[in-house]
Design an enzyme around this catalytic site. Structure first.
Site, PDB file in Angstrom:
ATOM      1  N   GLY A   1     -15.340  10.407  -2.131  1.00  0.00           N
ATOM      2  CA  GLY A   1     -14.120  10.487  -1.349  1.00  0.00           C
ATOM      3  C   GLY A   1     -12.915  10.908  -2.172  1.00  0.00           C
ATOM      4  O   GLY A   1     -12.081  11.701  -1.715  1.00  0.00           O
TER       5      GLY A   1
ATOM      6  N   SER B   1     -23.239  16.747   1.023  1.00  0.00           N
ATOM      7  CA  SER B   1     -24.001  16.853  -0.215  1.00  0.00           C
ATOM      8  C   SER B   1     -23.172  17.604  -1.251  1.00  0.00           C
ATOM      9  O   SER B   1     -22.410  18.504  -0.905  1.00  0.00           O
ATOM     10  CB  SER B   1     -25.324  17.582   0.028  1.00  0.00           C
ATOM     11  OG  SER B   1     -26.079  17.673  -1.170  1.00  0.00           O
TER      12      SER B   1
ATOM     13  N   LYS C   1     -28.872  15.390   7.079  1.00  0.00           N
ATOM     14  CA  LYS C   1     -28.649  14.915   5.708  1.00  0.00           C
ATOM     15  C   LYS C   1     -29.757  13.953   5.277  1.00  0.00           C
ATOM     16  O   LYS C   1     -30.166  13.941   4.109  1.00  0.00           O
ATOM     17  CB  LYS C   1     -27.284  14.227   5.611  1.00  0.00           C
ATOM     18  CG  LYS C   1     -26.939  13.665   4.229  1.00  0.00           C
ATOM     19  CD  LYS C   1     -26.981  14.726   3.142  1.00  0.00           C
ATOM     20  CE  LYS C   1     -26.257  14.309   1.874  1.00  0.00           C
ATOM     21  NZ  LYS C   1     -26.603  13.019   1.323  1.00  0.00           N
TER      22      LYS C   1
ATOM     23  N   HIS D   1     -32.609  16.114   4.316  1.00  0.00           N
ATOM     24  CA  HIS D   1     -32.210  16.749   3.053  1.00  0.00           C
ATOM     25  C   HIS D   1     -32.495  15.831   1.875  1.00  0.00           C
ATOM     26  O   HIS D   1     -33.062  16.242   0.857  1.00  0.00           O
ATOM     27  CB  HIS D   1     -30.716  17.096   3.138  1.00  0.00           C
ATOM     28  CG  HIS D   1     -30.048  17.427   1.838  1.00  0.00           C
ATOM     29  ND1 HIS D   1     -29.693  16.462   0.916  1.00  0.00           N
ATOM     30  CD2 HIS D   1     -29.649  18.610   1.310  1.00  0.00           C
ATOM     31  CE1 HIS D   1     -29.108  17.033  -0.119  1.00  0.00           C
ATOM     32  NE2 HIS D   1     -29.078  18.337   0.097  1.00  0.00           N
ATOM     33  N   ASN D   2     -32.104  14.556   2.001  1.00  0.00           N
ATOM     34  CA  ASN D   2     -32.302  13.626   0.891  1.00  0.00           C
ATOM     35  C   ASN D   2     -33.768  13.269   0.696  1.00  0.00           C
ATOM     36  O   ASN D   2     -34.211  13.033  -0.423  1.00  0.00           O
ATOM     37  CB  ASN D   2     -31.463  12.368   1.114  1.00  0.00           C
ATOM     38  CG  ASN D   2     -30.009  12.597   0.765  1.00  0.00           C
ATOM     39  OD1 ASN D   2     -29.511  13.724   0.860  1.00  0.00           O
ATOM     40  ND2 ASN D   2     -29.313  11.558   0.369  1.00  0.00           N
TER      41      ASN D   2
ATOM     42  N   GLU E   1     -35.109  16.005  -1.280  1.00  0.00           N
ATOM     43  CA  GLU E   1     -34.605  15.813  -2.649  1.00  0.00           C
ATOM     44  C   GLU E   1     -35.499  14.840  -3.422  1.00  0.00           C
ATOM     45  O   GLU E   1     -35.816  15.071  -4.592  1.00  0.00           O
ATOM     46  CB  GLU E   1     -33.171  15.285  -2.561  1.00  0.00           C
ATOM     47  CG  GLU E   1     -32.483  14.982  -3.867  1.00  0.00           C
ATOM     48  CD  GLU E   1     -31.133  14.363  -3.616  1.00  0.00           C
ATOM     49  OE1 GLU E   1     -30.923  13.202  -4.017  1.00  0.00           O
ATOM     50  OE2 GLU E   1     -30.263  15.034  -3.006  1.00  0.00           O
TER      51      GLU E   1
END
Length: 299
Positions: free
Chosen positions: A12, A122, A174, A177-178, A181
Site C-alpha cells: 500500500g 501483483s 489473482k 495467479h498465485n 506461482e
C-alpha cells in the site's frame, strides 16, 4: 483525481508513492501515523490520522482503496465504510481476499448503493519501480471511474491492467495467479536442488541461472530473482527452510476440488510448503519408524 488509500504497508505504501509520482492526489491512512507522515514528507501525499479524516478530504464520489490483510481487518473496515460512505462512492479492495468474501462484500455495499471493485494486485515490492499487474472485478461504469488510478499503477497506461469480469473475478483471477506461482517456484527449487546434488559435475548454479535467463523457454521474473540471489550466495545458509503460504494456494486447491478440476502441480507445491513448516518433522520420523520396523533400516 484524488483517492484515499487505507493501509500503507509494503504494498500500500509503495502504491501511494507511485500514484503521487504519477500526478494522482492521495490521502493516506495507516494505523501507525508515522508511516503516513513519512510518505507525506517524501512524496507529497496527504496524511490522515483516521479513516474519518481521510474520507473528509475526498470529493464525491469518494474513491477508497483498501490495502489491508485479508480476513477480519478488511471485513471490519468494509462494514465501517458501509455506514460512512454515500451512494455512488467506490470501494476498491486490492488485498488478497478470498473471492467469495469479495462477492459477499460487493453485495453488502451494493445494498447501500456503494460501488465495489475487487482488484487482484501483483508486483510485490518491485511494483513502485516496475508497476503493478491489476486484475479488476466490477461493473464497467465503476471501472471507468477508477481507470486513471489503474493506468497510473500499471506498468504502462495501456497494459498490465484489465477489467476481468464482475465483482469477485478480480480476486478469483489473482488466486489462480498465485497458485500458478506456487507451482513455478517449486519447479525451479527442485531443479536447482537436483543440479546442486550432482556434485561430480561441479555445476555453477549462478552461471546456469543467468544462462537460462536468455532465450530459454523457462525464462521468467522468478528465474531473474533466482539468478540474482544465487549470484550472491549459492549455499543459502542464512535463508529459512520454512516457506510460508499466505492463503491463495490453499484457496486454489480447495476451488479445484469443488469444481473437480485436476491441479496436481499446484496442489503438490502447496503440500511442499506445508512440509517445510513442520518444525517437529513428525511425518519423517514416522516413516523412519516404519522402515525400521519392516526392514531394520536405521536411517
Amino acid at each position: 483525481m484524488r483517492i484515499a488509500i487505507i493501509g500503507l504497508g509494503r504494498m500500500g505504501g509503495n502504491m501511494a508513492r507511485r500514484l503521487c509520482r504519477k500526478g494522482i492526489e492521495v490521502v493516506g491512512y495507516n494505523r501507525t501515523f508515522e508511516v503516513a507522515r513519512k510518505i507525506a514528507d517524501e512524496e507529497g501525499m496527504i496524511a490522515a490520522s483516521s479513516v474519518a479524516e481521510a474520507l473528509d478530504q475526498l470529493p464525491s464520489p469518494k474513491v477508497v482503496w483498501l490495502m489491508l490483510p485479508a480476513g477480519a481487518p478488511t471485513e471490519e473496515l468494509v462494514l465501517d465504510l458501509c455506514q460512512r460512505l454515500a451512494p455512488d462512492d467506490v470501494v476498491i479492495d486490492g488485498g488478497n481476499a478470498n473471492y467469495r468474501d469479495s462477492q459477499r462484500r460487493g453485495a453488502l455495499l451494493a445494498s447501500a448503493g456503494i460501488r465495489f471493485v475487487d482488484a487482484g494486485t501483483s508486483g510485490g515490492v518491485w511494483g513502485l519501480e516496475n508497476g503493478y499487474c491489476l486484475m479488476a472485478g466490477g461493473d464497467p461504469d465503476t471501472l471507468a471511474v477508477i481507470e486513471p488510478v489503474l493506468r497510473a499503477l500499471a506498468p504502462a497506461p495501456d497494459r498490465g491492467w484489465a477489467h476481468v469480469g464482475p465483482v469477485g473475478a478480480g480476486h478469483f483471477t489473482k488466486m489462480v495467479h498465485n497458485g500458478i506461482e506456487y507451482g513455478m517456484m517449486q519447479a525451479l527449487a527442485e531443479g536447482f536442488d537436483l543440479m546442486k546434488s550432482k556434485q561430480e559435475f561441479g555445476l555453477d548454479l549462478a552461471q546456469i541461472a543467468e544462462l537460462w535467463r536468455h532465450a530459454s523457454v523457462v525464462r521468467s521474473w522468478l528465474l531473474d530473482l533466482t539468478a540474482d540471489g544465487l549470484s550472491r550466495d549459492q549455499e543459502l545458509a542464512d535463508m529459512s527452510r520454512v516457506v510460508g503460504d499466505s492463503g491463495e494456494g490453499r484457496w486454489t486447491a480447495v476451488e479445484a476440488v469443488e469444481q473437480g478440476v485436476p491441479l496436481p502441480v499446484i496442489t503438490l507445491a502447496l503440500q511442499m510448503r506445508f512440509a517445510s513448516q513442520d518444525p517437529q518433522g513428525y511425518q519423517g520420523r514416522l516413516l523412519s519408524m516404519m522402515r525400521y520396523g519392516f526392514g531394520g533400516h536405521k536411517a
